[in-house]
Design a protein around this motif. Structure first.
Motif, mmCIF file in Angstrom:
data_model
loop_
_atom_site.group_PDB
_atom_site.id
_atom_site.type_symbol
_atom_site.label_atom_id
_atom_site.label_comp_id
_atom_site.label_asym_id
_atom_site.label_seq_id
_atom_site.Cartn_x
_atom_site.Cartn_y
_atom_site.Cartn_z
ATOM 1 N N PHE A 1 36.449 37.375 46.050
ATOM 2 C CA PHE A 1 36.231 36.443 45.144
ATOM 3 C C PHE A 1 35.603 35.493 45.470
ATOM 4 N N CYS A 2 34.269 34.936 44.230
ATOM 5 C CA CYS A 2 33.758 34.394 44.281
ATOM 6 C C CYS A 2 34.357 32.955 44.157
ATOM 7 N N SER A 3 34.138 31.586 45.419
ATOM 8 C CA SER A 3 34.803 30.655 45.706
ATOM 9 C C SER A 3 34.838 29.806 44.948
ATOM 10 N N PHE A 4 33.770 29.736 44.044
ATOM 11 C CA PHE A 4 34.073 28.699 42.838
ATOM 12 C C PHE A 4 34.611 30.004 41.419
ATOM 13 N N CYS A 5 34.277 30.427 41.382
ATOM 14 C CA CYS A 5 34.329 30.553 39.735
ATOM 15 C C CYS A 5 35.308 32.432 39.608
ATOM 16 N N SER A 6 35.945 32.804 40.824
ATOM 17 C CA SER A 6 36.694 33.639 41.163
ATOM 18 C C SER A 6 36.182 34.862 40.196
ATOM 19 N N ILE B 1 30.409 32.598 47.290
ATOM 20 C CA ILE B 1 29.663 33.005 46.094
ATOM 21 C C ILE B 1 28.250 33.883 45.415
ATOM 22 N N CYS B 2 28.631 33.713 44.080
ATOM 23 C CA CYS B 2 28.695 34.812 43.714
ATOM 24 C C CYS B 2 27.005 34.741 42.657
ATOM 25 N N LEU B 3 26.360 36.075 42.397
ATOM 26 C CA LEU B 3 25.001 35.347 42.141
ATOM 27 C C LEU B 3 25.091 34.744 41.088
ATOM 28 N N LEU B 4 26.394 34.546 39.898
ATOM 29 C CA LEU B 4 25.388 33.541 38.947
ATOM 30 C C LEU B 4 25.602 31.931 38.820
ATOM 31 N N CYS B 5 26.766 31.895 39.954
ATOM 32 C CA CYS B 5 27.206 30.849 40.517
ATOM 33 C C CYS B 5 25.923 29.987 41.223
ATOM 34 N N SER B 6 25.271 31.338 41.941
ATOM 35 C CA SER B 6 24.220 30.771 42.795
ATOM 36 C C SER B 6 23.144 30.402 42.318
HETATM 37 ZN ZN LIG Z 1 31.126 32.574 40.520
#
Ligand SMILES: [Zn+2]
Lengths: 254, 206
Positions: free
Chosen positions: B60-65, B72-77
């Motif tokens: 799970f992405c550490s920012f947005c879960s 960190i997921c593709l959207l957050c990065s």
């Molecule tokens: Zn994310």
């Protein structure tokens, strides 16, 4: 006694629980006047544009049709009667009524009509919708649901000695379903004994003889309010033999 | 159909495994199992590796879960995303639906559920504190609450609104109204009421 149900029937009911099923269906749990607890699948209810989805939401009072099948019944039609709007728009009221609904659910049985229980639930929700929530109302509800399911707490005689209780501070035993004279309390070490002071006993007796109109203006010290709350909640859990998940939300202040 | 009608334990085991998946009934579970029995070994291997892969490689992405292969997921990065907006959704699949519209270019926060007292799920069981952390550490200008328009989704939205309103960040909700292709006659009261309340003026240039 449950009447033979036709394959397709209609009823009124209050939606108390919704769970997703599979990709787009929902399982709806309702409490009804004529069929007790009803659980049915609302097919495709999660899809946008579903004719069912919008009607079947928690705390909606609906007319619905249901078709009995060999597995779980299928909800086919629904129209709204009304949906406790004030409760639905207030987080605290939603939490408090969740407990009320869950207790009603735990005392309800499928295919087992319990009109007094349905009426108690509906009147309680109506009362909250109109006048708001109070501890008195909750205790009145808890006591009444015990009474109408045949578990009326014994509030006048000691459940051990069967003697009429003298005015004073006594104990309450959930296992025995009533008050125990303080003189007998140390004889029964295997029982859960909850303190019940004179004012708590008077309050419980008053609630038992009361009605919805009388309870709102009742004022009682917090300590007796708390004793009563503990007695009723532990008594209910002792009977249904399960925990009540929404209980922890009762005192969540937002 | 009885799920245990296969007498071979290995086959029964797979039927039961399929049956535990959401939306798979006993019949479908059996059909999928027999399909796999007939499948070439290479293809079956590929299938089982794909199943294992999501357990080994997905986190799970550490920012947005959101579900992600990296920390960190593709959207957050993604530097092209608008990092001043966070859209709050119940489940990762809601992101997929919103992304399909191409109408939103901000970030997300996945709650992984909704407040549901009857199921014992409270705010502490959701990724709400994660959202608060981000609001304090990142420069967020708008929160778009996109929980489902059902009582539990609404309650969760109300809870989040109460929590973040002191932070002076713009809070918006997805508009609610009649779904395209539906009939007014069949709309439930609250949908119709919301559609009326959020009616909009007809633009002449449309
Ligand atoms: Zn994310």
């Amino acid at each position: 006694m449950s009447p033979a149900k036709p394959e397709i029937y209609t009823s009124r009911g209050i939606v108390i629980k919704i769970n997703n099923l599979g990709e787009s269906d929902r399982i709806i749990t309702l409490i009804t006047p004529n069929f007790g607890l009803v659980r049915g699948v609302a097919k495709s209810a999660r899809k946008t544009g579903s004719k069912l989805g919008g009607h079947f939401d928690i705390l909606k009072y609906v007319n619905f049709s249901i078709r009995e099948t060999r597995s779980i019944s299928q909800l086919t039609q629904a129209t709204n009667i009304y949906g406790f709007k004030k409760i639905r728009n207030d987080l605290n009221l939603f939490f408090q009524t969740s407990y009320i609904s869950e207790v009603a659910e735990k005392f309800s049985i499928e295919n087992n009509p319990n009109l007094p229980l349905f009426n108690l639930l509906k009147t309680t929700l109506d009362h909250i919708e109109q006048f708001g929530y109070s501890e008195n109302l909750l205790h009145f509800y808890e006591l009444k649901i015990l009474e109408l399911n045949g578990f009326a707490p014994e509030l006048y005689k000691c459940v051990e000695s069967e003697n009429t209780l003298e005015p004073g501070n006594h104990y309450y035993s959930p296992e025995r379903g009533g008050l125990i004279d303080f003189k007998y309390s140390n004889l029964k070490s295997n029982l859960t004994l909850l303190p019940a002071n004179l004012n708590t006993i008077k309050y419980l007796r008053y609630l038992s003889k009361s009605n919805f109109e009388k309870i709102d203006n009742l004022s009682i010290d917090e300590i007796y309010q708390k004793q009563t709350s503990r007695i009723l909640k532990i008594q209910i859990k002792n009977i249904i033999d399960r925990s009540i998940k929404s209980e922890k939300f009762l005192n969540k202040k937002i | 159909m009885d799920i245990h009608n296969s007498t071979i334990p290995t086959v029964t085991r797979l039927i039961e495994a399929f049956h535990r998946l959401p939306g798979i009934g006993p019949k479908t579970a059996q059909r999928l199992t027999y399909h796999l029995i007939r499948m070439p070994e290479e293809e079956a291997k590929e299938f089982s590796e794909a199943v294992l892969g999501i357990k080994e490689k997905i986190t799970f992405c550490s920012f947005c879960s959101n579900i992600s292969q990296e920390e960190i997921c593709l959207l957050c990065s993604n530097d092209n995303r608008d990092k001043s907006k966070i859209c709050v959704v119940e489940e990762p699949l809601d992101i997929v639906a919103i992304e399909r519209t191409r109408a939103y270019n901000g970030l997300y926060q996945v709650l992984h559920g909704v407040i549901s007292p009857m199921n014992g799920i409270g705010p502490e069981n959701l990724k709400i504190s994660k959202l608060l952390e981000r609001l304090k550490s990142q420069n967020i200008e708008e929160i778009i609450i996109a929980t489902n328009p059902k009582l539990e989704g609404e309650a969760t939205a109300m809870y989040i609104e109460n929590l973040i309103s002191p932070l002076n960040i713009k809070i918006t909700r997805l508009a609610r109204g009649l779904p395209s292709g539906s009939d007014i006659e069949y709309a439930d009261d609250s949908t119709l009421e919301h559609a009326l309340n959020s009616r909009s003026e007809i633009q002449n240039d449309l």
